[in-house]
Enzyme design. Structure first.
Site, PDB file in Angstrom:
ATOM      1  CG  ASP A   1      64.833  66.642  86.528  1.00  0.00           C
ATOM      2  OD1 ASP A   1      65.659  66.813  85.585  1.00  0.00           O
ATOM      3  OD2 ASP A   1      63.581  66.431  86.050  1.00  0.00           O
TER       4      ASP A   1
ATOM      5  CG  ASP B   1      63.350  69.988  81.143  1.00  0.00           C
ATOM      6  OD1 ASP B   1      63.664  71.076  81.534  1.00  0.00           O
ATOM      7  OD2 ASP B   1      63.795  69.497  80.072  1.00  0.00           O
TER       8      ASP B   1
END
Length: 279
Positions: free
Chosen positions: A18, A20
């Protein structure tokens, strides 16, 4: 630390990240709000609203209905944006805005996975116009990101083709595994959000990074490793060892039959974060 290199006769493997609050310390899309304002894409009011949502993103969480409402708002906001202008603005400010907020720990993991012979794949709810340049900066091999429909005039129509969020991330990973020959039971995944549990549970080595409360609870129940990344650092300031290996060009979400949201939708799908971090 990763201590072994994949055997050349073993099935291919990958590490899925992922973006952020897992690889970078902030929302990738919200970080570009000032650039979008200076480029004439958004007004001052939108900048202020973006600053507020960045604060919420970093400090708290939101329920699914709130995320959906904000997703709709951002989709409408991006309608009519010239795609090439968005790409140009991101390219002009990428190093100044993103380089300083890359977690040193994440950059080290990317190095180690590459050294071990694994592909590195960024799987993000952020728009492809933002994620793909960041992936290239990090030396990622592939990117799965959200996209919006682009009209014949080269502008976003406001319609969503593919939204890389929740279960759709896991579906994209499985599609990539089929097309690239990855053995998911030997693959790795990293995320900070409970919305990415489907992605994490699709691999043999899931890791919770700076997890929100829900993911921390899930990781504890499943005995998943919990990692704390808290050292943002410019890549230039790291050891000279960090370099982008000569890898194939990034394969965007289209490589797995997906297309999705613009560079404005990421911030909300990943807002369910907790401020407290423990190992």
């Amino acid at each position: 630390m990763l201590t072994f290199v994949e055997n050349c006769f073993s099935p291919r493997t990958a590490a899925f990240f992922d973006l952020d609050k897992t690889v970078i310390a902030k929302s990738s899309t919200l970080t570009f709000s000032k650039s979008f304002y200076q480029g004439g894409l958004i007004n001052r009011r939108a900048v202020l609203r973006t600053a507020y949502t960045q604060f919420v993103f970093l400090a708290g969480g939101a329920d699914h209905d709130q995320m959906e409402r904000m997703r709709e708002y951002l989709s409408a906001l991006c309608k009519g944006w010239n795609v090439q202008l968005v790409k140009d603005l991101v390219a002009e400010t990428l190093h100044d805005l993103i380089d300083p907020i890359i977690y040193d720990e994440a950059a080290t993991l990317i190095e180690e996975h590459h050294t071990a012979g694994r592909d590195v794949v960024i799987v993000s709810t952020s728009g492809a116009e933002v994620v793909e340049p960041i992936g290239e900066l990090l030396g990622a091999d592939r990117v799965v990101a959200t996209r919006m429909v682009v009209g014949e005039d080269g502008c976003f129509t406001g319609e969503i083709e593919y939204y890389a969020y929740g279960p759709t991330k896991a579906e994209a990973i499985k599609a990539l595994a089929e097309s690239e020959g990855y053995d998911l039971s030997r693959c790795y995944a990293y995320s900070d959000s409970a919305t990415d549990v489907p992605m994490l549970e699709s691999v043999g080595h899931p890791h919770a990074v700076n997890p929100d409360r829900a993911l921390r609870r899930e990781a504890t129940l499943r005995d998943w490793p919990i990692l704390v990344f808290d050292r943002p650092v410019r890549l230039k300031q790291r050891l000279p060892a960090f370099s982008m290996p000569p890898r194939p060009a990034l394969v965007a979400a289209a490589a797995v039959g997906a297309a999705a949201l613009t560079a404005g939708l990421v911030w909300y799908a990943n807002r369910r974060r907790a401020a407290a971090l423990t190992t």
